[in-house]
Design a protein around this motif. Structure first.
Motif, PDB file in Angstrom:
ATOM      1  N   SER A 112       0.826  -1.201   0.000  1.00  0.00           N
ATOM      2  CA  SER A 112       0.000   0.000   0.000  1.00  0.00           C
ATOM      3  C   SER A 112       0.867   1.261   0.000  1.00  0.00           C
ATOM      4  O   SER A 112       0.584   2.218  -0.735  1.00  0.00           O
ATOM      5  CB  SER A 112      -0.929   0.000   1.216  1.00  0.00           C
ATOM      6  OG  SER A 112      -1.751   1.147   1.217  1.00  0.00           O
ATOM      7  N   MET A 113       1.921   1.274   0.798  1.00  0.00           N
ATOM      8  CA  MET A 113       2.819   2.424   0.859  1.00  0.00           C
ATOM      9  C   MET A 113       3.520   2.638  -0.477  1.00  0.00           C
ATOM     10  O   MET A 113       3.650   3.774  -0.949  1.00  0.00           O
ATOM     11  CB  MET A 113       3.836   2.242   1.986  1.00  0.00           C
ATOM     12  CG  MET A 113       3.204   2.274   3.385  1.00  0.00           C
ATOM     13  SD  MET A 113       4.352   1.799   4.704  1.00  0.00           S
ATOM     14  CE  MET A 113       5.427   3.241   4.756  1.00  0.00           C
ATOM     15  N   ARG A 114       3.952   1.564  -1.098  1.00  0.00           N
ATOM     16  CA  ARG A 114       4.624   1.687  -2.400  1.00  0.00           C
ATOM     17  C   ARG A 114       3.645   2.156  -3.478  1.00  0.00           C
ATOM     18  O   ARG A 114       3.998   2.951  -4.350  1.00  0.00           O
ATOM     19  CB  ARG A 114       5.260   0.359  -2.800  1.00  0.00           C
ATOM     20  CG  ARG A 114       6.485  -0.002  -1.960  1.00  0.00           C
ATOM     21  CD  ARG A 114       7.340  -1.064  -2.629  1.00  0.00           C
ATOM     22  NE  ARG A 114       8.522  -1.351  -1.844  1.00  0.00           N
ATOM     23  CZ  ARG A 114       9.610  -0.595  -1.803  1.00  0.00           C
ATOM     24  NH1 ARG A 114       9.664   0.528  -2.523  1.00  0.00           N
ATOM     25  NH2 ARG A 114      10.647  -0.941  -1.064  1.00  0.00           N
ATOM     26  N   ALA A 115       2.413   1.654  -3.431  1.00  0.00           N
ATOM     27  CA  ALA A 115       1.400   2.086  -4.400  1.00  0.00           C
ATOM     28  C   ALA A 115       1.102   3.572  -4.247  1.00  0.00           C
ATOM     29  O   ALA A 115       0.919   4.295  -5.235  1.00  0.00           O
ATOM     30  CB  ALA A 115       0.122   1.270  -4.220  1.00  0.00           C
TER      31      ALA A 115
ATOM     32  N   LEU B   7       4.458  10.347   3.667  1.00  0.00           N
ATOM     33  CA  LEU B   7       4.758   8.923   3.577  1.00  0.00           C
ATOM     34  C   LEU B   7       6.045   8.595   4.332  1.00  0.00           C
ATOM     35  O   LEU B   7       6.160   7.540   4.973  1.00  0.00           O
ATOM     36  CB  LEU B   7       4.885   8.514   2.113  1.00  0.00           C
ATOM     37  CG  LEU B   7       4.975   7.012   1.818  1.00  0.00           C
ATOM     38  CD1 LEU B   7       3.802   6.259   2.430  1.00  0.00           C
ATOM     39  CD2 LEU B   7       5.020   6.774   0.305  1.00  0.00           C
ATOM     40  N   GLY B   8       7.018   9.514   4.279  1.00  0.00           N
ATOM     41  CA  GLY B   8       8.243   9.322   5.043  1.00  0.00           C
ATOM     42  C   GLY B   8       7.973   9.249   6.533  1.00  0.00           C
ATOM     43  O   GLY B   8       8.551   8.419   7.250  1.00  0.00           O
TER      44      GLY B   8
ATOM     45  N   MET C 292      13.140   6.182   3.062  1.00  0.00           N
ATOM     46  CA  MET C 292      14.267   6.788   2.346  1.00  0.00           C
ATOM     47  C   MET C 292      13.939   6.988   0.873  1.00  0.00           C
ATOM     48  O   MET C 292      14.325   7.996   0.274  1.00  0.00           O
ATOM     49  CB  MET C 292      15.521   5.928   2.518  1.00  0.00           C
ATOM     50  CG  MET C 292      16.126   6.042   3.910  1.00  0.00           C
ATOM     51  SD  MET C 292      17.714   5.196   4.077  1.00  0.00           S
ATOM     52  CE  MET C 292      17.184   3.487   4.044  1.00  0.00           C
ATOM     53  N   GLU C 293      13.214   6.037   0.286  1.00  0.00           N
ATOM     54  CA  GLU C 293      12.808   6.191  -1.110  1.00  0.00           C
ATOM     55  C   GLU C 293      11.846   7.373  -1.263  1.00  0.00           C
ATOM     56  O   GLU C 293      11.937   8.159  -2.203  1.00  0.00           O
ATOM     57  CB  GLU C 293      12.150   4.909  -1.606  1.00  0.00           C
ATOM     58  CG  GLU C 293      11.645   4.964  -3.038  1.00  0.00           C
ATOM     59  CD  GLU C 293      12.733   5.245  -4.061  1.00  0.00           C
ATOM     60  OE1 GLU C 293      12.405   5.748  -5.157  1.00  0.00           O
ATOM     61  OE2 GLU C 293      13.927   4.975  -3.776  1.00  0.00           O
TER      62      GLU C 293
ATOM     63  N   ARG D  68      17.746  12.053   8.859  1.00  0.00           N
ATOM     64  CA  ARG D  68      18.272  10.689   8.690  1.00  0.00           C
ATOM     65  C   ARG D  68      17.779  10.059   7.388  1.00  0.00           C
ATOM     66  O   ARG D  68      18.552   9.449   6.638  1.00  0.00           O
ATOM     67  CB  ARG D  68      17.843   9.848   9.896  1.00  0.00           C
ATOM     68  CG  ARG D  68      18.317   8.409   9.887  1.00  0.00           C
ATOM     69  CD  ARG D  68      17.886   7.709  11.174  1.00  0.00           C
ATOM     70  NE  ARG D  68      16.455   7.602  11.311  1.00  0.00           N
ATOM     71  CZ  ARG D  68      15.700   6.731  10.643  1.00  0.00           C
ATOM     72  NH1 ARG D  68      16.250   5.907   9.775  1.00  0.00           N
ATOM     73  NH2 ARG D  68      14.399   6.688  10.843  1.00  0.00           N
ATOM     74  N   LEU D  69      16.498  10.225   7.093  1.00  0.00           N
ATOM     75  CA  LEU D  69      15.946   9.624   5.881  1.00  0.00           C
ATOM     76  C   LEU D  69      16.456  10.317   4.624  1.00  0.00           C
ATOM     77  O   LEU D  69      16.708   9.662   3.610  1.00  0.00           O
ATOM     78  CB  LEU D  69      14.417   9.660   5.921  1.00  0.00           C
ATOM     79  CG  LEU D  69      13.739   8.754   6.958  1.00  0.00           C
ATOM     80  CD1 LEU D  69      12.232   8.917   6.898  1.00  0.00           C
ATOM     81  CD2 LEU D  69      14.113   7.293   6.752  1.00  0.00           C
ATOM     82  N   THR D  70      16.570  11.630   4.675  1.00  0.00           N
ATOM     83  CA  THR D  70      17.063  12.334   3.488  1.00  0.00           C
ATOM     84  C   THR D  70      18.537  12.045   3.240  1.00  0.00           C
ATOM     85  O   THR D  70      19.010  12.098   2.111  1.00  0.00           O
ATOM     86  CB  THR D  70      16.848  13.854   3.606  1.00  0.00           C
ATOM     87  OG1 THR D  70      17.426  14.336   4.818  1.00  0.00           O
ATOM     88  CG2 THR D  70      15.366  14.194   3.588  1.00  0.00           C
TER      89      THR D  70
END
Length: 468
Positions: free
Chosen positions: A394-397, A412-413, A426-427, A450-452
């Motif tokens: 679901s998150m990827r969609a 979403l992050g 991260m994506e 951290r994610l960026t």
């Protein structure tokens, strides 16, 4: 006397004429840069462009030097310590708006780039200590002028919102559509308004982050922001709406807008009908007459059913028909989730609904989209027992559904942080970089950085999320 008041020029027009009546040498030192920038911004008169350019030439050298060490939006007091930076940003905003308003986009490109690259935190400073965020206002004007041009040229049939450039675009795109509808209605441009509304509805047009543009347009039937307290202003907009329906008797969109306006002023509808129940039943009949031509109609039918305190199976029946026809309309799913939460064992019902959404291709992104709108505590409760595979899909969609949205990537992050899916986080944040949304990530700035910077936390899968 009343006729004279009606003919009175707007304040900014009067100010413009007074200023332009002065000789050039008297105008040069008429105001400081911020006052001049505010005047140029409000008047958006191309005749001011030589003065604007001359003022820019004076302030830019110092402003560019100051730009190197300004990394965030300051307070009103702090801004005065680096006055040249904010003067340049404010003057550039006035220049951009003037050019955009008259369709001279190519001439505005250099100034837009300067604001983006060198003056992203600039403010237009008011004497009363209020501020206008230059970049936020610029984004709004860019989208509003683009929509207006498409309306004027009757080209909404191929209009698309561009990818978001920063954290202000999601707000600006919706607000621009809402204000364009409101202004077209106020000005009696019913042909333009009908073109805007019908094309947004028929094309299921969405903003870059996946919000329905028709929601913003139908919500635009309201007074100007500073007049929302006035019953007379609401009556005026109601009168304009009646004119739209009279001039366009076959307009579906005028009827939909009237239903939504009825909800805005529902207290008056109750007084006319004699009771809340009668007013709700009348509204339901109108919705049924219009039919499910847009996702707002079954959504309002659900609101009416809930307000009438009807059984859950009746509300669920409306929801099921709505989601079959408009599976990507999030408000309907969100409202059903809220209704289920009010039932006994509501959390269990809500989890089942999320699992159902995530398991079907046509609604798979909706589970994650709903979760991105909820606080951490609610997310953790609702994802308990949700299979991790379904959650990740679901998150990827959702990420794939709106690749050009910075706002959605931020949300979403943050959801990925809540549920411990760093790779998806991260994506999502990969293209956001250093311009992550400070307000959204307040208190979690470490995770945004951290994610960026693509630094995962080991063993981050939370215990409450179901197994693969």
């Amino acid at each position: 006397m009343w006729g004279q008041l009606q003919l009175r020029s707007p304040d900014h027009v009067t100010q413009m004429k007074q200023r332009e009546s002065l000789p050039a040498e008297a105008r040069q030192e008429h105001d400081d840069n911020q006052k001049a920038a505010h005047y140029w911004y409000e008047s958006r008169n191309p005749k001011n462009l030589p003065e604007i350019d001359a003022a820019l030439a004076r302030v830019l050298p110092n402003a560019l030097r100051q730009s190197a060490w300004i990394s965030e939006v300051p307070s009103w007091e702090e801004a005065h310590r680096v006055q040249a930076y904010h003067d340049a940003g404010a003057i550039l905003l006035a220049r951009c708006y003037t050019l955009l308003y008259y369709g001279r986009e190519n001439e505005a490109k250099e100034s837009i780039k300067l604001i983006n690259d060198k003056f992203p935190h600039a403010l237009l400073l008011r004497p009363d200590r209020r501020v206008i965020l230059v970049r936020r206002s610029l984004r709004y004007h860019m989208h509003a002028c683009a929509i207006y041009r498409a309306i004027r040229e009757r080209k909404m049939y191929d209009f698309e919102f561009p990818p978001e450039m920063d954290e202000h675009d999601a707000w600006a795109q919706e607000r621009a559509a809402e204000d364009m509808a409101m202004l077209r209605l106020r000005e009696g441009d019913f042909d333009g308004l009908d073109h805007l509304a019908s094309q947004a509805r028929l094309r299921a047009l969405k903003t870059a982050d996946g919000e329905w543009v028709s929601d913003a347009i139908y919500s635009g039937i309201h007074p100007l922001e500073g007049e929302s307290w006035s019953a007379a202003a609401w009556d005026e907009m109601g009168g304009r709406l009646d004119e739209w329906r009279e001039k366009k008797p076959t307009s579906v969109d005028a009827r939909i807008a009237n239903v939504i306006f009825t909800l805005y002023r529902f207290k008056g509808e109750v007084e006319l009908a004699g009771s809340t129940k009668e007013a709700l039943l009348k509204l339901r009949r109108t919705v049924e007459e219009i039919g499910p031509v847009s996702p707002q109609m079954p959504f309002i039918e659900m609101i009416v059913s809930i307000a009438l305190e009807e059984r859950l199976d009746q509300i669920a029946s409306i929801y099921q028909k709505a989601q079959k026809k408009f599976p990507d309309y999030t408000p309907t799913h969100m409202f059903m989730l809220m209704r289920l939460a009010a039932e006994e064992n509501g959390e269990r019902h809500c989890r089942s609904m999320l699992r159902e959404l995530a398991s079907h291709e046509e609604t798979v992104e909706q589970a994650a989209r709903i979760l991105t709108c909820l606080p951490e505590k609610s997310v953790m409760v609702l994802t308990e027992g949700l299979p991790l595979k379904d959650l990740r899909e679901s998150m990827r969609a959702l990420l794939e559904s709106a690749p050009g949205s910075s706002h959605l990537r931020n949300r979403l992050g943050l959801l990925a942080v809540f549920v411990g899916q760093d790779d998806i986080g991260m994506e999502a944040m990969r293209t956001v970089g250093g311009r992550w949304e400070r307000k959204l990530w307040s208190g979690r700035e470490y995770h945004a950085t951290r994610l960026t910077e693509r630094q995962p936390i080991q063993a981050s899968v939370p215990a409450k999320v179901g197994e693969l």
